[in-house]
Design a protein around this motif. Structure first.
Motif, mmCIF file in Angstrom:
data_model
loop_
_atom_site.group_PDB
_atom_site.id
_atom_site.type_symbol
_atom_site.label_atom_id
_atom_site.label_comp_id
_atom_site.label_asym_id
_atom_site.label_seq_id
_atom_site.Cartn_x
_atom_site.Cartn_y
_atom_site.Cartn_z
ATOM 1 N N ILE A 158 -21.990 2.906 5.588
ATOM 2 C CA ILE A 158 -21.595 4.160 4.946
ATOM 3 C C ILE A 158 -22.092 5.315 5.802
ATOM 4 C CG2 ILE A 158 -21.689 5.565 2.868
ATOM 5 C CD1 ILE A 158 -20.262 2.900 2.497
ATOM 6 N N ALA A 159 -21.170 6.044 6.381
ATOM 7 C CA ALA A 159 -21.508 7.154 7.272
ATOM 8 C C ALA A 159 -21.289 8.464 6.527
ATOM 9 C CB ALA A 159 -20.650 7.112 8.531
ATOM 10 N N GLY A 160 -22.365 9.000 5.983
ATOM 11 C CA GLY A 160 -22.265 10.253 5.255
ATOM 12 C C GLY A 160 -22.326 11.449 6.183
ATOM 13 N N THR A 161 -21.453 12.411 5.970
ATOM 14 C CA THR A 161 -21.399 13.603 6.816
ATOM 15 C C THR A 161 -20.877 14.780 6.009
ATOM 16 O OG1 THR A 161 -20.448 14.546 8.846
ATOM 17 C CG2 THR A 161 -19.070 13.011 7.613
ATOM 18 N N ASN A 162 -21.097 15.982 6.504
ATOM 19 C CA ASN A 162 -20.530 17.152 5.830
ATOM 20 C C ASN A 162 -19.103 17.418 6.287
ATOM 21 O OD1 ASN A 162 -21.483 17.882 8.390
ATOM 22 N ND2 ASN A 162 -21.576 20.051 7.808
ATOM 23 N N THR A 163 -18.754 16.929 7.485
ATOM 24 C CA THR A 163 -17.382 17.061 7.993
ATOM 25 C C THR A 163 -17.168 16.100 9.148
ATOM 26 O OG1 THR A 163 -15.827 18.517 9.170
ATOM 27 C CG2 THR A 163 -18.150 19.080 9.316
ATOM 28 N N THR A 164 -16.100 15.340 9.097
ATOM 29 C CA THR A 164 -15.807 14.404 10.182
ATOM 30 C C THR A 164 -15.369 15.127 11.453
ATOM 31 O OG1 THR A 164 -13.592 14.138 9.201
ATOM 32 C CG2 THR A 164 -15.225 12.411 8.749
ATOM 33 N N ASP A 165 -14.985 16.388 11.345
ATOM 34 C CA ASP A 165 -14.555 17.145 12.527
ATOM 35 C C ASP A 165 -15.659 17.295 13.557
ATOM 36 O OD1 ASP A 165 -12.024 17.442 11.569
ATOM 37 O OD2 ASP A 165 -12.327 19.458 10.761
ATOM 38 N N THR A 166 -16.918 17.225 13.112
ATOM 39 C CA THR A 166 -18.030 17.398 14.050
ATOM 40 C C THR A 166 -18.710 16.087 14.411
ATOM 41 O OG1 THR A 166 -19.524 17.839 12.185
ATOM 42 C CG2 THR A 166 -18.500 19.751 13.256
ATOM 43 N N VAL A 194 -13.112 8.009 3.736
ATOM 44 C CA VAL A 194 -12.150 7.780 4.815
ATOM 45 C C VAL A 194 -12.461 6.412 5.400
ATOM 46 C CG1 VAL A 194 -11.290 8.590 7.048
ATOM 47 C CG2 VAL A 194 -11.990 10.248 5.313
ATOM 48 N N ILE A 195 -11.474 5.510 5.381
ATOM 49 C CA ILE A 195 -11.701 4.137 5.830
ATOM 50 C C ILE A 195 -10.926 3.854 7.104
ATOM 51 C CG2 ILE A 195 -12.141 3.355 3.478
ATOM 52 C CD1 ILE A 195 -9.357 2.146 3.437
ATOM 53 N N GLU A 196 -11.336 2.793 7.813
ATOM 54 C CA GLU A 196 -10.703 2.444 9.083
ATOM 55 C C GLU A 196 -9.370 1.737 8.841
ATOM 56 O OE1 GLU A 196 -9.714 1.390 12.916
ATOM 57 O OE2 GLU A 196 -9.976 -0.131 11.356
ATOM 58 N N LYS A 197 -8.439 1.936 9.767
ATOM 59 C CA LYS A 197 -7.079 1.431 9.622
ATOM 60 C C LYS A 197 -7.041 -0.089 9.445
ATOM 61 C CE LYS A 197 -2.653 1.362 12.098
ATOM 62 N NZ LYS A 197 -1.962 1.773 13.355
ATOM 63 N N ASN A 198 -7.810 -0.828 10.241
ATOM 64 C CA ASN A 198 -7.794 -2.289 10.152
ATOM 65 C C ASN A 198 -8.344 -2.774 8.811
ATOM 66 O OD1 ASN A 198 -7.044 -3.400 13.033
ATOM 67 N ND2 ASN A 198 -8.401 -1.654 13.369
ATOM 68 N N LEU A 199 -9.376 -2.091 8.306
ATOM 69 C CA LEU A 199 -9.917 -2.439 6.994
ATOM 70 C C LEU A 199 -8.880 -2.179 5.912
ATOM 71 C CD1 LEU A 199 -12.403 -3.341 5.329
ATOM 72 C CD2 LEU A 199 -13.051 -0.922 5.184
ATOM 73 N N ALA A 200 -8.149 -1.061 6.046
ATOM 74 C CA ALA A 200 -7.115 -0.720 5.065
ATOM 75 C C ALA A 200 -5.980 -1.744 5.093
ATOM 76 C CB ALA A 200 -6.569 0.673 5.354
ATOM 77 N N GLU A 201 -5.523 -2.138 6.280
ATOM 78 C CA GLU A 201 -4.423 -3.098 6.380
ATOM 79 C C GLU A 201 -4.833 -4.470 5.878
ATOM 80 O OE1 GLU A 201 -3.326 -2.902 10.466
ATOM 81 O OE2 GLU A 201 -2.088 -1.093 10.219
ATOM 82 N N ALA A 202 -6.080 -4.876 6.172
ATOM 83 C CA ALA A 202 -6.542 -6.198 5.740
ATOM 84 C C ALA A 202 -6.617 -6.314 4.222
ATOM 85 C CB ALA A 202 -7.901 -6.488 6.351
ATOM 86 N N ASN A 203 -6.799 -5.181 3.535
ATOM 87 C CA ASN A 203 -6.925 -5.189 2.076
ATOM 88 C C ASN A 203 -5.768 -4.487 1.387
ATOM 89 O OD1 ASN A 203 -9.865 -6.252 1.345
ATOM 90 N ND2 ASN A 203 -10.043 -5.012 3.217
ATOM 91 N N SER A 244 -21.856 -5.129 8.922
ATOM 92 C CA SER A 244 -22.046 -3.680 8.800
ATOM 93 C C SER A 244 -22.007 -2.972 10.155
ATOM 94 C CB SER A 244 -23.374 -3.365 8.106
ATOM 95 O OG SER A 244 -24.465 -3.885 8.850
ATOM 96 N N LEU A 245 -22.204 -3.741 11.256
ATOM 97 C CA LEU A 245 -22.135 -3.147 12.586
ATOM 98 C C LEU A 245 -20.730 -3.209 13.174
ATOM 99 C CD1 LEU A 245 -25.454 -4.441 14.221
ATOM 100 C CD2 LEU A 245 -25.008 -2.279 13.048
ATOM 101 N N ASN A 246 -19.834 -3.880 12.478
ATOM 102 C CA ASN A 246 -18.442 -3.904 12.926
ATOM 103 C C ASN A 246 -17.839 -2.514 12.727
ATOM 104 O OD1 ASN A 246 -15.579 -4.271 13.080
ATOM 105 N ND2 ASN A 246 -15.866 -6.453 12.673
ATOM 106 N N PRO A 247 -17.306 -1.889 13.778
ATOM 107 C CA PRO A 247 -16.785 -0.520 13.638
ATOM 108 C C PRO A 247 -15.671 -0.393 12.606
ATOM 109 C CG PRO A 247 -16.194 -1.483 15.770
ATOM 110 C CD PRO A 247 -17.183 -2.392 15.154
ATOM 111 N N TYR A 248 -14.963 -1.503 12.303
ATOM 112 C CA TYR A 248 -13.896 -1.440 11.308
ATOM 113 C C TYR A 248 -14.443 -1.346 9.885
ATOM 114 C CZ TYR A 248 -11.037 -3.046 15.239
ATOM 115 O OH TYR A 248 -10.416 -3.154 16.460
ATOM 116 N N ASN A 249 -15.715 -1.674 9.707
ATOM 117 C CA ASN A 249 -16.323 -1.622 8.372
ATOM 118 C C ASN A 249 -17.084 -0.328 8.118
ATOM 119 O OD1 ASN A 249 -15.390 -4.167 7.593
ATOM 120 N ND2 ASN A 249 -17.139 -5.216 8.533
ATOM 121 N N LYS A 250 -16.860 0.653 8.964
ATOM 122 C CA LYS A 250 -17.534 1.943 8.762
ATOM 123 C C LYS A 250 -16.684 2.821 7.854
ATOM 124 C CE LYS A 250 -19.892 3.961 12.004
ATOM 125 N NZ LYS A 250 -20.285 4.708 13.233
#
Length: 501
Positions: A158-166, A194-203, A244-250
């Motif tokens: 879980i990558a918490g941020t105030n804005t993904t733009d930065t 906001v989830i990763e494309k591969n995670l979204a397609e797999a589910n 959890s270290l797989n970039p698709y699970n971020k």
């Protein structure tokens, strides 16, 4: 004003000599103008780089302070308890002090943790440990990721941020939004994700769907998918063994939601904050201002990083320095060359000089005649240089910049290999507290790495009135010095000696 008429007449009669002087003077002025325009373009590009690429200051918990507190809490004769290692999150009061400082362009507030997928499945590899989600890790707070305590690793990051733009992965292009929107400051205190494309397609997930995750207390939390991003980040085989270290699970959320997963102790806190400054040259001033505002620099480290800016302008500095040397060397060489040519032409005109002196003409007016001739040559050379100097400047300047950029890139790559995958370290780095200078933040949230800096590959070389005025000044100085140097020998002689020699 007879010396002016004589100057025009002499140049008209001696066309070959006039042409030679014009060609030589034009060549000298062309290279001087090229140096001036390259120097001006380098300064302009540096200013633009300064505006577009600010340096960063990363504020995070001091690991050294945490270690000291862990050691101080141990009982006499006993070993330190590893579970006592706890990093202090940045509290709301400190954040407010920092946010109030001047010169901030953007800020990236981060809070990272991990969780377990409940209503969907995380992406795993064949080598992923089956008991991974039950693995207990020390030195983390909240579900697998924060500031201390025992916690489950989880299969989601879980990558918490105030804005993904930065976030560095988005600014560098490693990640990009392909559907929906990213996280913004408006998402604070929401469950947007906001989830990763591969995670979204797999589910079979899409924007607008709701998913459930579970924290270490097995408490369920519902997230609403507001965006889908695509990541080109790579991970080695070892990292893929931990889901959890797989970039698709971020999964990116607001930092406030990440704090919710970690527990009530982390409300209104952050793991780190990366401030990008408007002016890279104000890094040290920002750190001093933070200390003056009362930021506890024992508990928190202020890591400065202006390497991106320095990498961008390093080739420009080298080109500017080379351009200055061009102007200096060409001016000196041009004065000497012109002086030698004028000496030779004056020696051929000894009889003319002797007659003029015998007729009572002053030496000053004779020198003024020679200078007038050089002034006319200067005007013609200025026209030629003005037309062709910009093209020469573009050609020479671009070649110099390409060469410097190639050298700088190779040097940076070598340094990056020496630093290793973390990209930190090096003798030139250091933070405000004497620690290593980084700027990477937690989990790839920090400032862009040096490798992500885009080199300035073109110079906008244009001819301005300022360069022409400076060129005229150099031309006048060269003309005057060359005439004076050429006239010293002849002007010291008497008319009779000149005529009989």
């Amino acid at each position: 004003m007879n010396f002016l008429k004589r100057a025009f007449h002499s140049m008209k009669v001696k066309k070959g000599r006039t042409g030679l002087l014009t060609i030589v003077f034009s060549a000298i002025l062309i290279f001087i103008l090229a140096g001036l325009t390259i120097q001006s373009a380098s300064l302009k590009a540096t200013e633009n780089a300064k505006k577009s690429m600010g340096a960063t200051v990363t504020v995070s918990a001091s690991m050294q302070k945490a270690m000291e507190e862990m050691r101080s809490s141990e009982k006499e004769g006993e070993k330190p308890d590893p579970s006592g290692f706890k990093l202090t999150p940045i509290d709301e009061k400190t954040m407010n002090k920092l946010n109030a400082l001047d010169g901030i362009a953007t800020s990236n507030v981060t809070s990272s943790t991990s969780a377990n997928a409940k209503s969907f499945e995380a992406i795993t590899s064949d080598d992923t440990s089956t008991d991974e989600t039950d693995t207990q890790t020390e030195g983390r707070g909240g579900p697998g990721g924060g500031m201390g305590g025992m916690a489950s690793a989880g299969d989601l990051s879980i990558a918490g941020t105030n804005t993904t733009d930065t976030v560095s992965s988005f600014t560098s292009g490693t990640s990009k939004i392909v559907e929906g929107v990213g996280i913004t400051e408006a998402d604070e205190n929401t469950n947007h994700a906001v989830i990763e494309k591969n995670l979204a397609e797999a589910n079979d997930l899409k924007v607008g769907d709701k998913i459930k995750v579970e924290d270490t207390d097995e408490k369920s939390h519902t997230l609403e998918v507001v965006g889908i991003y695509e990541s080109t980040e790579t991970a080695d085989a070892r990292a893929l063994q931990i889901a959890s270290l797989n970039p698709y699970n971020k999964i990116y959320t607001s930092y406030t939601f990440a704090n919710t997963l970690k527990g009530s102790d982390y409300k209104n806190t952050a793991d780190s904050i990366v401030y990008t400054l408007e002016n890279p040259e104000q890094v040290d001033a920002f750190v001093k201002a933070a200390k003056k505002a009362g930021v506890d620099t024992d508990t928190y480290t202020l890591q400065t990083n202006d390497q991106v800016y320095q990498q961008m302008i390093e080739p420009l500095k080298n080109v500017e320095s080379f351009a200055q040397k061009i102007v200096l060397l060409v001016s000196i060489a041009g004065t000497i060359i012109l002086a030698l040519i004028v000496i030779l032409t004056i020696r051929e005109r000894k009889y003319e000089i002797g007659v003029l002196l015998s007729l009572g003409e002053s030496r000053v007016k004779i020198i003024a005649q020679f200078f007038s001739e050089m002034l006319i040559v200067l005007i013609m050379a200025m026209v030629i240089a003005g037309v062709s100097g910009q093209f020469v400047g573009n050609m020479v300047g671009q070649q110099l910049l390409d060469q410097q950029t190639t050298t700088q890139t190779a040097t940076t790559q070598d340094a990056g290999q020496q630093r290793g995958p973390g990209g930190q370290g090096g003798p030139e780095q250091g933070d405000a507290n004497g620690g290593p200078r980084g700027g990477g933040g937690f989990g790839g949230f920090g400032a862009n790495s040096v490798a992500e800096a885009e080199q300035i590959k073109e110079l906008d070389i244009t001819l301005s009135l300022q360069e022409l005025v400076e060129l005229g000044g150099f031309g006048l100085a060269i003309s005057f010095l060359s005439v004076i140097l050429a006239s010293i020998g002849i002007m010291r002689m008497q008319p009779k000696k000149i005529l009989i020699s």
